[in-house]
Motif scaffolding. Structure first.
Motif, PDB file in Angstrom:
ATOM      1  N   ARG A  49      -7.592 -11.042   2.248  1.00 27.34           N
ATOM      2  CA  ARG A  49      -7.611  -9.587   2.094  1.00 27.34           C
ATOM      3  C   ARG A  49      -8.428  -9.171   0.874  1.00 27.34           C
ATOM      4  O   ARG A  49      -9.161  -8.183   0.912  1.00 27.34           O
ATOM      5  CB  ARG A  49      -6.181  -9.048   1.934  1.00 27.34           C
ATOM      6  N   ASP A  89       0.797  -1.229   0.000  1.00 25.59           N
ATOM      7  CA  ASP A  89       0.000   0.000   0.000  1.00 25.59           C
ATOM      8  C   ASP A  89       0.828   1.277   0.000  1.00 25.59           C
ATOM      9  O   ASP A  89       0.339   2.340   0.364  1.00 25.59           O
ATOM     10  CB  ASP A  89      -0.989  -0.011   1.176  1.00 25.59           C
ATOM     11  N   HIS A 144       0.768  -6.394  13.588  1.00 27.64           N
ATOM     12  CA  HIS A 144       1.638  -6.503  12.420  1.00 27.64           C
ATOM     13  C   HIS A 144       3.010  -6.971  12.885  1.00 27.64           C
ATOM     14  O   HIS A 144       3.590  -6.399  13.806  1.00 27.64           O
ATOM     15  CB  HIS A 144       1.760  -5.142  11.719  1.00 27.64           C
ATOM     16  N   HIS A 199       5.069   5.300   3.459  1.00 27.54           N
ATOM     17  CA  HIS A 199       4.142   4.746   2.451  1.00 27.54           C
ATOM     18  C   HIS A 199       4.112   5.620   1.201  1.00 27.54           C
ATOM     19  O   HIS A 199       3.107   5.638   0.488  1.00 27.54           O
ATOM     20  CB  HIS A 199       2.724   4.659   3.016  1.00 27.54           C
ATOM     21  N   PHE A 206      -9.832   7.135   6.105  1.00 23.39           N
ATOM     22  CA  PHE A 206      -9.746   6.243   7.260  1.00 23.39           C
ATOM     23  C   PHE A 206     -10.615   6.729   8.410  1.00 23.39           C
ATOM     24  O   PHE A 206     -11.356   5.945   9.006  1.00 23.39           O
ATOM     25  CB  PHE A 206      -8.292   6.055   7.710  1.00 23.39           C
ATOM     26  N   ARG A 237      -7.049  -1.518   2.760  1.00 22.71           N
ATOM     27  CA  ARG A 237      -7.930  -0.345   2.821  1.00 22.71           C
ATOM     28  C   ARG A 237      -7.335   0.883   2.143  1.00 22.71           C
ATOM     29  O   ARG A 237      -8.088   1.703   1.592  1.00 22.71           O
ATOM     30  CB  ARG A 237      -8.282  -0.044   4.282  1.00 22.71           C
ATOM     31  N   ARG A 243     -12.132  -9.678   1.583  1.00 21.56           N
ATOM     32  CA  ARG A 243     -12.571  -8.639   2.517  1.00 21.56           C
ATOM     33  C   ARG A 243     -12.695  -7.271   1.843  1.00 21.56           C
ATOM     34  O   ARG A 243     -13.654  -6.530   2.078  1.00 21.56           O
ATOM     35  CB  ARG A 243     -11.575  -8.632   3.662  1.00 21.56           C
ATOM     36  N   GLY A 255       1.071   8.278   0.242  1.00 23.71           N
ATOM     37  CA  GLY A 255      -0.171   7.847   0.880  1.00 23.71           C
ATOM     38  C   GLY A 255      -0.330   8.291   2.323  1.00 23.71           C
ATOM     39  O   GLY A 255      -1.435   8.318   2.844  1.00 23.71           O
ATOM     40  N   LYS A 256       0.768   8.611   3.000  1.00 19.78           N
ATOM     41  CA  LYS A 256       0.715   8.978   4.412  1.00 19.78           C
ATOM     42  C   LYS A 256       1.728  10.081   4.659  1.00 19.78           C
ATOM     43  O   LYS A 256       2.679  10.227   3.899  1.00 19.78           O
ATOM     44  CB  LYS A 256       1.102   7.761   5.288  1.00 19.78           C
TER      45      LYS A 256
END
Ligand code: AMP
Ligand code: FE
Ligand code: FE
Ligand code: ZN
Length: 281
Positions: free
Chosen positions: A101, A16, A77, A251, A155, A135, A104, A254-255
């Motif tokens: 995953r 991700d 994790h 990431h 999120f 996600r 889901r 993404g973050k």
């Protein structure tokens, strides 16, 4: 000699993150790191490309993965370093988790589709080929659709475990995974063990049991562990004879996490290299 700059926990498009493994290594070199760990979720598919880039950029790659686990229902994790990626039981567990995953993620998307114009095909456009889906890929799709501004908003508003769209997925027991990592010649380190904002965390007794199973370390210096929790984790590391590591958990775009924002003490890194079956690349 000054300490080596070691950031042993990052993600690429193989899971991700948003950088390719080669881009990630180039960014790590540009950030002045001496060692970067590539630890995609439930996957080692980025190792080869990252290792080639590490040779070009004259930095060291610590190959690893971040394995989805559970401790009595609590998501955990587990970082694994320097394990043999072809070890049969580990390959089988990866396959099982990755299939769970996907199942889901499809279910979460169909729940979201009741209220938002999201489709599974659209999510696939935001997911790397053969990537471990999570996600964050659903979040990126919601951003592209204009439903939310960024991953963080996705999120908090829509993908949080306490929200109506969240679905759990199969993940193996963490103590079993610690044993499996050791069998594969790897070095298991519990990632961000006190990420209190994200979810429930693993208690002291459970960490003691993981230590008995063969856990090597705790990731203490991580932005998601609040200061008081870091003190608790350092105490536990001392009590159970565990290494204290640290990382950015980068990431890409993404973050907000930036490469090198937290580092791993060199002595802990050297102990990991000592214990691992493979050599850094
Ligand atoms: P999943 O593995 O599908 O349950 O999704 C968890 C992943 O989402 C973690 O590995 C993080 O990379 C990412 N994540 C968790 N919380 C956030 C957040 N607030 N903003 C962006 N990414 C997040
Ligand atoms: Fe992630
Ligand atoms: Fe993680
Ligand atoms: Zn991570």
């Amino acid at each position: 000699m000054p300490e080596l700059k070691i950031d042993p926990h990052t993600h690429s498009v193989v899971s991700d993150g948003t950088d390719s493994p080669a881009e990630l290594v180039a960014q790590a070199a540009a950030a002045g790191l001496d060692v970067v760990g590539l630890t995609d979720h439930d996957a080692e598919a980025g190792w080869e490309e990252a290792a080639a880039a590490a040779r070009r950029h004259h930095i060291t790659l610590l190959p690893g993965a971040e394995l989805s686990c559970r401790v009595k229902g609590v998501t955990a994790h587990l970082l694994s370093y320097l394990h043999e990626p072809a070890y049969g039981p580990l390959v089988a567990e990866h396959r099982r988790v990755r299939e769970a995953r996907e199942e889901r993620a499809r279910t979460m998307v169909s729940k979201l589709a009741a209220n938002y114009p999201i489709t599974w095909e659209a999510v696939l456009e935001h997911t790397g080929a053969d990537a471990t889906v999570g996600r964050p890929h659903i979040a990126d799709t919601l951003v592209a659709l204009g439903v939310v501004q960024d991953r963080s908003e996705a999120f908090t508003k829509l993908l949080h475990p306490s929200g109506p769209y969240y679905v759990r997925h199969y993940a193996p027991d963490a103590a079993r995974m610690v044993e499996l990592v050791r069998e594969a010649g790897g070095v298991p380190v519990l990632a961000h063990p006190a990420a209190v904002k994200r979810q429930r965390i693993v208690d002291d007794n459970a960490i003691g049991r993981l230590a008995e199973a063969g856990l090597a370390g705790l990731e203490v210096y991580h932005r998601d562990n609040p200061p008081a929790q870091r003190q608790r984790l350092l105490g536990l590391a001392q009590r159970f004879g565990l290494l204290a590591t640290g990382s950015s958990d980068y990431h890409g775009q993404g973050k907000p996490n930036r490469l090198g924002e937290n580092l791993c003490p060199q002595a802990a890194y050297e102990a990991i290299v000592e214990q691992g079956e493979l050599r850094p690349l």
